[in-house]
Design an enzyme around this catalytic site. Structure first.
Site, PDB file in Angstrom:
ATOM      1  N   ILE A 195      49.673  47.994  36.631  1.00  0.00           N
ATOM      2  CA  ILE A 195      48.948  46.733  36.662  1.00  0.00           C
ATOM      3  C   ILE A 195      48.592  46.466  38.118  1.00  0.00           C
ATOM      4  CG2 ILE A 195      49.055  44.243  36.238  1.00  0.00           C
ATOM      5  CD1 ILE A 195      49.344  45.749  33.670  1.00  0.00           C
ATOM      6  N   VAL A 235      43.509  49.582  40.428  1.00  0.00           N
ATOM      7  CA  VAL A 235      44.134  49.734  41.748  1.00  0.00           C
ATOM      8  C   VAL A 235      45.491  50.421  41.605  1.00  0.00           C
ATOM      9  CG1 VAL A 235      45.005  48.537  43.800  1.00  0.00           C
ATOM     10  CG2 VAL A 235      42.928  47.701  42.666  1.00  0.00           C
ATOM     11  N   CYS A 236      46.430  49.733  40.999  1.00  0.00           N
ATOM     12  CA  CYS A 236      47.818  50.189  40.970  1.00  0.00           C
ATOM     13  C   CYS A 236      48.016  51.454  40.152  1.00  0.00           C
ATOM     14  CB  CYS A 236      48.717  49.076  40.446  1.00  0.00           C
ATOM     15  SG  CYS A 236      48.480  47.509  41.326  1.00  0.00           S
ATOM     16  N   LEU A 237      47.180  51.655  39.135  1.00  0.00           N
ATOM     17  CA  LEU A 237      47.222  52.893  38.355  1.00  0.00           C
ATOM     18  C   LEU A 237      46.257  53.930  38.914  1.00  0.00           C
ATOM     19  CD1 LEU A 237      47.928  54.705  35.928  1.00  0.00           C
ATOM     20  CD2 LEU A 237      46.248  53.405  34.591  1.00  0.00           C
TER      21      LEU A 237
END
Length: 208
Positions: A112, A116-118
């Protein structure tokens, strides 16, 4: 064997849960939040059921992003790699060292937010020879357009886009496997497959 055809097993993969933090979850609007939560719990339960190595990381959890959602720590435990500033988890020495310590090259990732984070660590890991499965329904982001753009970019970079139930089925491989029925129970607990699973259990009970 080509890495694009080699399947996930309990022995060749790890699970990385990236930045599923309470402050970031508020912004996820690309899918129903209750469904997303069940998907996340199902993915974590799958890994725990088969004893798959797991890594959980958070970006500046003392700030506005907040702590990891309790649904994850309740299943996988409280050990969280807390990053001081790296947006891309792959650039965190502690996170990367934890991945390398497993000795495994297949990484099942969820994060999440998706874009971005993935997406960033997924692309970075592929660039270094890892085989990454981005579980998009156990991830979330601002809206569907952002999610679709993220999927396109990850696919272009060689990331395998997946869903959590598909990952579970791939890891299970055979209902007769040691963890087959237990994994079926995980699927039944977190999806509408519960009706099929319950019917099967009742039919088995009736024949005893």
């Amino acid at each position: 064997m080509n890495k694009f055809t080699e399947t996930l097993t309990t022995d060749n993969a790890i699970l990385a849960m990236i930045d599923h933090q309470t402050g970031l979850l508020v912004s996820c609007r690309d899918q129903d939040p209750h469904l997303m939560t069940e998907n996340i719990k199902g993915l974590c339960s799958m890994a725990k059921t088969v004893g798959m190595p797991t890594i959980t990381t958070a970006s500046m959890p003392d700030g506005p992003n907040g702590p990891i959602m309790p649904e994850i720590t309740d299943i996988l435990g409280d050990e969280v790699i807390e990053r001081a500033g790296e947006i891309n988890a792959w650039k965190s020495p502690e996170f990367k060292k934890a991945v390398e310590a497993t000795g495994r090259k297949k990484i099942i990732m969820a994060g999440i937010v998706t874009d971005v984070c993935l997406m960033f660590p997924a692309i970075s890991a592929v660039a270094e020879g890892y085989d990454v499965y981005a579980v998009v329904d156990a991830s979330g982001t601002w809206n569907k357009a952002v999610a679709e753009a993220s999927i396109h970019r990850m696919t272009q970079a060689g990331v395998k886009v997946a869903t959590w139930a598909s990952v579970l089925a791939e890891v299970m491989d055979d209902w007769r496997s040691e963890k087959g029925m237990e994994l079926g129970g995980v699927l039944g607990q977190h999806t509408s497959y519960r009706w099929v699973y319950d019917s099967f259990l009742q039919a088995n009970q009736a024949h005893k």
